[in-house]
Design an enzyme around this catalytic site. Structure first.
Site, mmCIF file in Angstrom:
data_model
loop_
_atom_site.group_PDB
_atom_site.id
_atom_site.type_symbol
_atom_site.label_atom_id
_atom_site.label_comp_id
_atom_site.label_asym_id
_atom_site.label_seq_id
_atom_site.Cartn_x
_atom_site.Cartn_y
_atom_site.Cartn_z
ATOM 1 N N HIS A 207 25.353 48.177 60.206
ATOM 2 C CA HIS A 207 26.059 47.390 61.221
ATOM 3 C C HIS A 207 25.371 46.058 61.474
ATOM 4 O O HIS A 207 26.027 45.040 61.678
ATOM 5 C CB HIS A 207 26.302 48.153 62.517
ATOM 6 C CG HIS A 207 27.411 47.478 63.281
ATOM 7 N ND1 HIS A 207 28.728 47.530 62.882
ATOM 8 C CD2 HIS A 207 27.397 46.665 64.350
ATOM 9 C CE1 HIS A 207 29.473 46.793 63.681
ATOM 10 N NE2 HIS A 207 28.685 46.250 64.577
ATOM 11 N N TYR A 211 26.452 41.609 61.303
ATOM 12 C CA TYR A 211 26.046 40.473 62.151
ATOM 13 C C TYR A 211 25.210 39.471 61.370
ATOM 14 O O TYR A 211 25.162 38.292 61.723
ATOM 15 C CB TYR A 211 25.331 40.963 63.415
ATOM 16 C CG TYR A 211 26.294 41.740 64.279
ATOM 17 C CD1 TYR A 211 27.467 41.141 64.735
ATOM 18 C CD2 TYR A 211 26.093 43.065 64.574
ATOM 19 C CE1 TYR A 211 28.394 41.854 65.465
ATOM 20 C CE2 TYR A 211 27.015 43.788 65.305
ATOM 21 C CZ TYR A 211 28.166 43.174 65.741
ATOM 22 O OH TYR A 211 29.094 43.879 66.457
ATOM 23 N N HIS A 358 40.419 45.741 59.228
ATOM 24 C CA HIS A 358 39.476 45.198 60.216
ATOM 25 C C HIS A 358 38.457 44.287 59.545
ATOM 26 O O HIS A 358 38.232 43.157 59.965
ATOM 27 C CB HIS A 358 38.781 46.364 60.935
ATOM 28 C CG HIS A 358 37.521 45.977 61.658
ATOM 29 N ND1 HIS A 358 37.527 45.168 62.775
ATOM 30 C CD2 HIS A 358 36.209 46.288 61.427
ATOM 31 C CE1 HIS A 358 36.281 45.002 63.199
ATOM 32 N NE2 HIS A 358 35.468 45.660 62.395
ATOM 33 N N PHE A 359 37.841 44.773 58.448
ATOM 34 C CA PHE A 359 36.768 43.916 57.922
ATOM 35 C C PHE A 359 37.287 42.756 57.080
ATOM 36 O O PHE A 359 36.551 41.806 56.829
ATOM 37 C CB PHE A 359 35.630 44.715 57.272
ATOM 38 C CG PHE A 359 35.920 45.470 56.023
ATOM 39 C CD1 PHE A 359 36.133 44.822 54.830
ATOM 40 C CD2 PHE A 359 35.891 46.863 56.029
ATOM 41 C CE1 PHE A 359 36.344 45.537 53.664
ATOM 42 C CE2 PHE A 359 36.093 47.587 54.871
ATOM 43 C CZ PHE A 359 36.328 46.925 53.688
ATOM 44 N N HIS A 360 38.566 42.810 56.685
ATOM 45 C CA HIS A 360 39.088 41.598 56.044
ATOM 46 C C HIS A 360 39.379 40.514 57.077
ATOM 47 O O HIS A 360 39.343 39.327 56.762
ATOM 48 C CB HIS A 360 40.304 41.914 55.170
ATOM 49 C CG HIS A 360 39.884 42.441 53.827
ATOM 50 N ND1 HIS A 360 39.597 43.765 53.602
ATOM 51 C CD2 HIS A 360 39.655 41.804 52.647
ATOM 52 C CE1 HIS A 360 39.206 43.931 52.342
ATOM 53 N NE2 HIS A 360 39.235 42.750 51.740
ATOM 54 N N ARG A 423 41.451 54.883 53.045
ATOM 55 C CA ARG A 423 40.768 53.747 52.419
ATOM 56 C C ARG A 423 39.957 54.273 51.250
ATOM 57 O O ARG A 423 39.901 55.467 51.019
ATOM 58 C CB ARG A 423 39.870 53.038 53.431
ATOM 59 C CG ARG A 423 38.691 53.870 53.889
ATOM 60 C CD ARG A 423 37.795 53.129 54.864
ATOM 61 N NE ARG A 423 36.959 52.156 54.192
ATOM 62 C CZ ARG A 423 35.743 51.765 54.627
ATOM 63 N NH1 ARG A 423 35.249 52.269 55.751
ATOM 64 N NH2 ARG A 423 35.034 50.871 53.984
ATOM 65 N N ARG A 424 39.312 53.389 50.511
ATOM 66 C CA ARG A 424 38.462 53.721 49.360
ATOM 67 C C ARG A 424 39.176 54.658 48.380
ATOM 68 O O ARG A 424 38.578 55.607 47.878
ATOM 69 C CB ARG A 424 37.195 54.452 49.803
ATOM 70 C CG ARG A 424 36.287 53.743 50.776
ATOM 71 C CD ARG A 424 34.965 54.495 50.840
ATOM 72 N NE ARG A 424 34.053 53.938 51.788
ATOM 73 C CZ ARG A 424 33.823 54.460 52.995
ATOM 74 N NH1 ARG A 424 34.481 55.528 53.392
ATOM 75 N NH2 ARG A 424 32.956 53.897 53.798
#
Ligand code: HAS
Length: 533
Positions: A207, A211, A358-360, A423-424
């Site tokens: 995580h 950041y 979300h992470f895209h 996912r994956r």
């Protein structure tokens, strides 16, 4: 520039892999020559998530420190180069193993999937190289502090040091995982691996990793954007406080990636969810600070009314427009993060393609658009060329293509995830299951959005090549804003890393000692390695 070249080569290769993936997942395309879906997915995740980001960040941070704290000494430059070559050698080793189909384990390399030991060693070298390079950057800042006693250090350099400190403490987790678990296991020295321990060590790092990507974007927002829009930095103290809060709260929150993990006691999940909500606060401070910066700049140019300042922003300047669209997208992206971190809602979205959506939005839009915007002045500045009007216009088009492509791809990922799509995973109709039929149109939408994103990458790389070798020679500014004269004086405590390190250590010990003790104490037999590709 050396770091930035590697970063954008990774962008091209990783982006191509991304295009192949969305096409495969649409169900209308198959990979040729026996290339595996998971092999391509590993190329995509490693090159974009780990290599593009780390190399661009280091290129940017070295330039930022040298611009604000002073030219690097020969020793610091040498360390920077050693770091660069160690990272590059590690990248080549990991990439070779993925291309040889010996390491299709994705960028999170979850055990019990077992890659070739050279893959793990390669990624270890990327991390060790980043420690060496990061040390060189910190040394320049320490030197500045010695040369200027009792003065507040340059904001941008301070931010770089915060990011590197967080990175160093976070990478200790993944280093422990690789050195003590994955390497001996993949070398055959031990037969079994403790899966839960390996994942917990990974997310201790994982995580903070996100950041590590975000903070350089925040550096651009806090210190560069105000100058580009003709304003000032709203508050030096607020910016430093936000970065210190990231140092404190980025690490003891990794368990929010493991909320569905059966082996971790719910009370520790609760503690880490609370800490996760804390790590949203510096982002909210940043949102506040950016609004204040925009409004003050607009009003100083005569803007009237509640929102008149919006009209005074330089919408036609790609150096502003690309990062601004990143900020705008971060509003829904961050809200999605809070959904993920909320224990009950996490049960619905975990391991679905919602998380990919979300992470895209976060890393592949907010962060990357800011990096693109930064490249528009940083690359010509370093190469002694200028960002021409034509290239600026292309930069605006590139941003629009990116935002439209991502809006289509990411929103369909979010919806498809809510409908239960995993996912994956490669394309499957799951034996004609009814639920899988509801995903079909969203998968086609992802292919459309992903194709637009690939076009966006080509446009960006065209601009990049022009800025490196073909744009007219000249001087491009490295824009750094001044602090607003109305801002309060920065309290010295914000620069006292001894205090923050003690609090950081305490938080990590509280959040992790007992869960890790518990995991080791109650460890099952462990798992042998699997190679499912
Ligand atoms: Fe996340 C999963 C929670 C932020 C990246 N995240 C991931 C993964 C990645 C990732 C890569 O709790 C997948 C990992 C994997 O492979 O399994 N995430 C959060 C939370 C935040 C958050 C609480 N994530 C990020 C950022 C990322 C990133 C940033 C990359 C850069 N995430 C999670 C959780 C999971 C997760 C769970 C695990 C899910 C699962 O079950 O697997 C927060 O930091 C978000 C806080 C952000 C805000 C937004 C502030 C808004 C700002 C914009 C201001 C706009 C302006 C524009 C000024 C509160 C600062 C002006 C506008 C005008 C109109 C003028």
């Amino acid at each position: 520039m050396a770091h930035i070249y590697v970063a954008f080569i990774a962008l091209f290769l990783g982006g191509t892999a991304g295009l192949l993936q969305v096409l495969v997942r649409s169900g209308h395309f198959e990979l040729p020559f026996g290339i595996g879906y998971y092999q391509v997915l590993t190329v995509h995740g490693v090159l974009l998530g780990l290599i593009l980001t780390t190399f661009f960040i280091y290129g940017f941070q070295i330039a930022a420190v040298s611009r604000t704290s002073g030219t690097l000494s020969n020793k610091q430059r040498l360390l920077g180069w050693i770091g660069f070559w160690v990272m590059t050698a590690g990248t080549a080793m990991a990439a070779a193993m993925v291309l040889l189909n010996e390491a299709s384990v994705l960028y999170t390399f979850y055990a019990p999937l077992q890659a070739h030991w050279i893959y793990y060693l390669g990624l270890t070298l990327v991390i060790v190289g980043s420690w060496i390079g990061g040390l060189a950057q910190a040394m320049r800042w320490i030197q500045w502090r010695k040369e200027n006693p009792k003065q507040t250090s340059p904001l941008l350099s301070f931010m770089v040091v915060c990011n590197n400190l967080m990175w160093f403490v976070a990478t200790l987790g993944v280093a422990a995982e690789v050195l003590f678990q994955l390497l001996p296991w993949s070398l055959g020295l031990v037969e079994r691996v403790d899966i839960l321990l390996s994942r917990t060590l990974f997310w201790y790092f994982g995580h903070a990793l996100v950041y590590f990507w975000l903070l350089p974007a925040y550096m651009v927002w806090y210190t560069i954007i105000p100058k580009i829009i003709g304003g000032k930095i709203f508050s030096d103290s607020l910016a430093r406080l936000a970065f210190i809060l990231f140092v404190l709260f980025s690490i003891p929150v990794g368990v929010h990636h493991q909320l569905t993990e059966p082996g971790i006691d719910p009370s520790w999940k609760y503690v880490q969810v609370v800490l996760t909500m804390m790590v949203s606060i510096p982002s909210l401070l940043t949102a506040f600070s950016m609004f204040a910066t925009f409004e003050l700049a607009g009003r100083s140019k005569g803007a009237k009314g509640l929102f008149g300042w919006l009209k005074k922003l330089p919408w036609g300047d790609a150096r502003f427009f690309a990062p601004f669209m990143g900020m705008l997208i971060f509003i829904p992206a961050g809200a999605g993060g809070i959904v993920n971190a909320s224990n009950q809602m996490n049960q619905l979205i975990h391991n679905t393609i919602w998380v990919t959506g979300h992470f895209h939005l976060t890393v592949a839009t907010t962060v990357i658009l800011t990096f693109f915007g930064a490249a528009y002045w940083l690359v010509p500045h370093l190469r002694g060329r200028v960002f021409t009007k034509e290239l600026n216009r292309l930069g605006i088009i590139q941003t629009i293509v990116w935002v439209v492509g991502m809006a289509i791809m990411s929103s369909s990922m979010h919806i498809e995830g809510l409908l239960g799509a995993p996912r994956r995973s490669a394309f499957s109709d799951y034996g004609g299951a009814e639920i899988a039929k509801t995903w079909a149109s969203y998968q086609v939408a992802q292919a459309v959005g992903g194709t637009l994103l690939f076009i966006g990458i080509i446009i960006f790389l065209y601009i990049f090549v022009k800025l490196c070798w073909f744009a007219p020679k000249g001087e491009e500014e490295f824009p750094i804003a001044e602090i607003s004269p109305q801002a309060e004086k920065t309290p010295a405590i914000l620069e006292n890393f001894k205090v923050w390190l003690v609090i950081l250590a305490a938080l990590i010990l509280i959040a992790y000692t007992f869960p890790i003790y518990d995991i080791i104490q109650n460890a099952p037999l462990g798992s042998k390695g699997f190679k499912l590709w």
